[in-house]
Design a protein around this motif. Sequence first.
Motif, PDB file in Angstrom:
ATOM      1  N   PRO A 244      69.169  46.326  91.349  1.00 46.33           N
ATOM      2  CA  PRO A 244      68.877  45.019  92.298  1.00 46.33           C
ATOM      3  C   PRO A 244      69.394  43.448  92.028  1.00 46.33           C
ATOM      4  CG  PRO A 244      67.420  46.645  91.403  1.00 46.33           C
ATOM      5  CD  PRO A 244      68.634  47.024  90.483  1.00 46.33           C
ATOM      6  N   ASP A 245      69.054  42.953  90.387  1.00 41.87           N
ATOM      7  CA  ASP A 245      69.608  42.141  90.296  1.00 41.87           C
ATOM      8  C   ASP A 245      70.709  41.160  90.720  1.00 41.87           C
ATOM      9  OD1 ASP A 245      67.486  42.257  89.105  1.00 41.87           O
ATOM     10  OD2 ASP A 245      68.127  42.040  87.404  1.00 41.87           O
ATOM     11  N   LYS A 246      71.572  42.063  90.429  1.00 40.14           N
ATOM     12  CA  LYS A 246      72.736  40.880  91.391  1.00 40.14           C
ATOM     13  C   LYS A 246      72.944  41.497  92.863  1.00 40.14           C
ATOM     14  CE  LYS A 246      74.895  42.879  86.951  1.00 40.14           C
ATOM     15  NZ  LYS A 246      75.220  43.679  86.174  1.00 40.14           N
ATOM     16  N   ALA A 247      72.183  42.290  94.014  1.00 39.07           N
ATOM     17  CA  ALA A 247      72.647  42.976  94.790  1.00 39.07           C
ATOM     18  C   ALA A 247      71.810  41.746  96.105  1.00 39.07           C
ATOM     19  CB  ALA A 247      72.129  44.360  95.591  1.00 39.07           C
ATOM     20  N   ASN A 248      72.024  41.526  97.403  1.00 33.93           N
ATOM     21  CA  ASN A 248      71.680  40.670  98.163  1.00 33.93           C
ATOM     22  C   ASN A 248      72.029  41.154  99.450  1.00 33.93           C
ATOM     23  OD1 ASN A 248      74.214  39.261  98.527  1.00 33.93           O
ATOM     24  ND2 ASN A 248      74.789  38.217  96.741  1.00 33.93           N
ATOM     25  N   ASP A 249      71.068  40.298 100.305  1.00 36.32           N
ATOM     26  CA  ASP A 249      71.271  40.470 101.968  1.00 36.32           C
ATOM     27  C   ASP A 249      73.356  41.137 102.282  1.00 36.32           C
ATOM     28  OD1 ASP A 249      69.166  41.483 101.776  1.00 36.32           O
ATOM     29  OD2 ASP A 249      68.461  40.158 103.546  1.00 36.32           O
ATOM     30  N   GLN A 250      74.013  40.113 101.776  1.00 36.69           N
ATOM     31  CA  GLN A 250      75.429  40.088 102.304  1.00 36.69           C
ATOM     32  C   GLN A 250      76.207  41.599 101.517  1.00 36.69           C
ATOM     33  OE1 GLN A 250      73.678  36.906 100.990  1.00 36.69           O
ATOM     34  NE2 GLN A 250      73.485  37.573 103.797  1.00 36.69           N
ATOM     35  N   ASN A 251      76.192  40.813 100.074  1.00 41.98           N
ATOM     36  CA  ASN A 251      77.474  42.784  99.791  1.00 41.98           C
ATOM     37  C   ASN A 251      76.669  43.534  99.178  1.00 41.98           C
ATOM     38  OD1 ASN A 251      75.188  42.719  97.541  1.00 41.98           O
ATOM     39  ND2 ASN A 251      76.008  41.455  96.152  1.00 41.98           N
ATOM     40  N   MET A 252      75.333  43.574 100.062  1.00 39.76           N
ATOM     41  CA  MET A 252      74.677  45.369 100.488  1.00 39.76           C
ATOM     42  C   MET A 252      75.222  45.718 101.217  1.00 39.76           C
ATOM     43  SD  MET A 252      73.148  46.591  97.905  1.00 39.76           S
ATOM     44  CE  MET A 252      72.030  47.160  99.113  1.00 39.76           C
ATOM     45  N   GLU A 253      75.391  45.002 102.552  1.00 36.15           N
ATOM     46  CA  GLU A 253      76.029  45.031 103.911  1.00 36.15           C
ATOM     47  C   GLU A 253      76.991  45.978 103.957  1.00 36.15           C
ATOM     48  OE1 GLU A 253      75.030  42.830 107.386  1.00 36.15           O
ATOM     49  OE2 GLU A 253      72.976  42.380 106.641  1.00 36.15           O
ATOM     50  N   GLN A 254      78.050  45.159 102.798  1.00 44.78           N
ATOM     51  CA  GLN A 254      79.255  45.563 103.189  1.00 44.78           C
ATOM     52  C   GLN A 254      79.358  46.869 101.575  1.00 44.78           C
ATOM     53  OE1 GLN A 254      81.961  43.772  99.990  1.00 44.78           O
ATOM     54  NE2 GLN A 254      84.002  44.179 100.578  1.00 44.78           N
ATOM     55  N   LEU A 255      78.588  47.023 100.807  1.00 46.13           N
ATOM     56  CA  LEU A 255      78.739  48.431  99.963  1.00 46.13           C
ATOM     57  C   LEU A 255      77.739  49.548 100.780  1.00 46.13           C
ATOM     58  CD1 LEU A 255      78.621  48.297  96.969  1.00 46.13           C
ATOM     59  CD2 LEU A 255      76.263  49.763  97.288  1.00 46.13           C
ATOM     60  N   ILE A 256      77.317  49.179 101.556  1.00 44.52           N
ATOM     61  CA  ILE A 256      77.173  50.293 102.489  1.00 44.52           C
ATOM     62  C   ILE A 256      77.884  50.758 103.245  1.00 44.52           C
ATOM     63  CG2 ILE A 256      75.014  51.133 103.955  1.00 44.52           C
ATOM     64  CD1 ILE A 256      73.043  48.817 103.057  1.00 44.52           C
ATOM     65  N   MET A 257      78.405  49.437 104.088  1.00 39.93           N
ATOM     66  CA  MET A 257      79.802  50.244 105.161  1.00 39.93           C
ATOM     67  C   MET A 257      80.647  50.797 104.097  1.00 39.93           C
ATOM     68  SD  MET A 257      81.297  47.673 107.404  1.00 39.93           S
ATOM     69  CE  MET A 257      82.992  47.352 105.928  1.00 39.93           C
ATOM     70  N   LEU A 258      80.467  50.915 103.223  1.00 43.35           N
ATOM     71  CA  LEU A 258      82.200  51.694 102.251  1.00 43.35           C
ATOM     72  C   LEU A 258      81.991  52.673 101.452  1.00 43.35           C
ATOM     73  CD1 LEU A 258      83.603  48.242  99.923  1.00 43.35           C
ATOM     74  CD2 LEU A 258      84.774  49.464 102.078  1.00 43.35           C
ATOM     75  N   ALA A 259      80.340  53.265 101.589  1.00 47.35           N
ATOM     76  CA  ALA A 259      79.868  53.972 100.984  1.00 47.35           C
ATOM     77  C   ALA A 259      79.511  55.035 102.075  1.00 47.35           C
ATOM     78  CB  ALA A 259      78.572  53.365 100.290  1.00 47.35           C
ATOM     79  N   VAL A 260      79.474  54.861 102.834  1.00 43.63           N
ATOM     80  CA  VAL A 260      79.007  54.905 104.416  1.00 43.63           C
ATOM     81  C   VAL A 260      80.581  55.993 104.421  1.00 43.63           C
ATOM     82  CG1 VAL A 260      78.597  56.126 106.577  1.00 43.63           C
ATOM     83  CG2 VAL A 260      77.011  54.330 105.247  1.00 43.63           C
ATOM     84  N   GLU A 261      81.935  55.060 104.705  1.00 42.82           N
ATOM     85  CA  GLU A 261      83.270  55.412 105.028  1.00 42.82           C
ATOM     86  C   GLU A 261      83.384  56.301 103.382  1.00 42.82           C
ATOM     87  OE1 GLU A 261      84.904  51.441 107.175  1.00 42.82           O
ATOM     88  OE2 GLU A 261      85.579  51.665 105.069  1.00 42.82           O
ATOM     89  N   ALA A 262      83.200  56.782 103.122  1.00 40.89           N
ATOM     90  CA  ALA A 262      83.915  57.175 101.352  1.00 40.89           C
ATOM     91  C   ALA A 262      82.983  58.303 101.289  1.00 40.89           C
ATOM     92  CB  ALA A 262      83.478  56.637 100.078  1.00 40.89           C
ATOM     93  N   ARG A 263      81.768  59.262 102.426  1.00 45.06           N
ATOM     94  CA  ARG A 263      81.175  59.661 102.195  1.00 45.06           C
ATOM     95  C   ARG A 263      80.353  60.434 100.580  1.00 45.06           C
ATOM     96  NH1 ARG A 263      84.511  63.739 103.780  1.00 45.06           N
ATOM     97  NH2 ARG A 263      83.156  65.360 103.599  1.00 45.06           N
ATOM     98  N   VAL A 264      80.024  58.645  99.987  1.00 42.19           N
ATOM     99  CA  VAL A 264      79.278  58.734  98.524  1.00 42.19           C
ATOM    100  C   VAL A 264      77.949  59.229  99.145  1.00 42.19           C
ATOM    101  CG1 VAL A 264      77.822  57.347  97.231  1.00 42.19           C
ATOM    102  CG2 VAL A 264      80.048  56.418  98.068  1.00 42.19           C
ATOM    103  N   ASP A 265      77.351  60.427  98.063  1.00 38.76           N
ATOM    104  CA  ASP A 265      76.308  61.438  98.613  1.00 38.76           C
ATOM    105  C   ASP A 265      75.163  60.983  97.705  1.00 38.76           C
ATOM    106  OD1 ASP A 265      77.814  64.216  98.684  1.00 38.76           O
ATOM    107  OD2 ASP A 265      79.578  63.087  96.471  1.00 38.76           O
ATOM    108  N   TYR A 266      75.064  60.107  96.914  1.00 38.72           N
ATOM    109  CA  TYR A 266      73.959  59.373  96.394  1.00 38.72           C
ATOM    110  C   TYR A 266      73.927  57.830  96.059  1.00 38.72           C
ATOM    111  CZ  TYR A 266      73.090  65.022  95.758  1.00 38.72           C
ATOM    112  OH  TYR A 266      72.823  65.335  96.402  1.00 38.72           O
ATOM    113  N   LEU A 267      72.394  57.024  97.500  1.00 38.13           N
ATOM    114  CA  LEU A 267      72.908  56.190  96.148  1.00 38.13           C
ATOM    115  C   LEU A 267      71.761  55.705  95.163  1.00 38.13           C
ATOM    116  CD1 LEU A 267      73.383  53.924 100.055  1.00 38.13           C
ATOM    117  CD2 LEU A 267      74.632  53.766  97.384  1.00 38.13           C
TER     118      LEU A 267
END
Length: 251
Positions: free
Chosen positions: A26-49
């Motif tokens: 959470p110290d390195k996350a912000n609204d902008q980089n989180m949105e990109q990460l979530i999109m990539l994670a969904v696409e990659a079928r990540v099992d857990y965050l």
Amino acid sequence: MIKGIYHSLAERKRQGKKSFAVLIDPDKANDQNMEQLIMLAVEARVDYLLVGGSLVVSNYVDECVQLIKKNCNIPVILFPGSPSQVSKYADALLYLSLISGRNADLLIGQHVVSAPAVKQSGLEIIPTGYMVIDGGAPTTVSYISNATPIPADKNEIAVCTAMAGEMLGMKLIYMDAGSGAKRAITEDMIAKVAAMIEVPLIIGGGILEPEKAYLNCKAGADLIVVGNAIEKNASLIKEMAAAVHSVPVAV
Ligand code: 1GP
């Protein structure tokens, strides 16, 4: 208190399926980089965050978890370095006891102090035997925990520690070389530990390449956690997840 998330992990293990989790600090996350990460994670079928870290100084945990929950269905599991990182918005919490150390505070002390708040959170609580393995350099977890990591080549200590954790009732064993470790945990140690426990085995710390994640799974890891490498290069998510999911189901 054991509910859906643990059952899904245990069931995937039973079926020989390997899982992949991205660790979000959470110290390195912000609204902008989180949105990109979530999109990539969904696409990659990540099992857990996984959300958390040995030392989190920002107040972003709640917001970070809420942002994830708003934007995707990937289960969010807290990986808290301290009771202040508990967020009721997550799905589950790794209730970590540092069984590789001899620091009573991290074995049971902090748990006692935070028990009412943790219970009240309503989160699924997953008792987890947390083992820090020497990763070749002091990491935040080794410094903060004030506990000696298990030497990287002492497989028998790791095996006995994991066995003891399981017999004490831990539902998961998490072996961690620490965030940003120079050396990830060896396949030899993973294989020996995996052979002696029945609960799912989580492996993390210093995994930089998809190939390493694959080999860890082949050796017996059930869930691979990657943080740093993805913070540096988010596009690795896809390759990492694909490598973990490509491990053949053992018959
Ligand atoms: C650390 O296991 C996690 O607790 C992930 O480590 O950041 O090195 O991937 P990395």
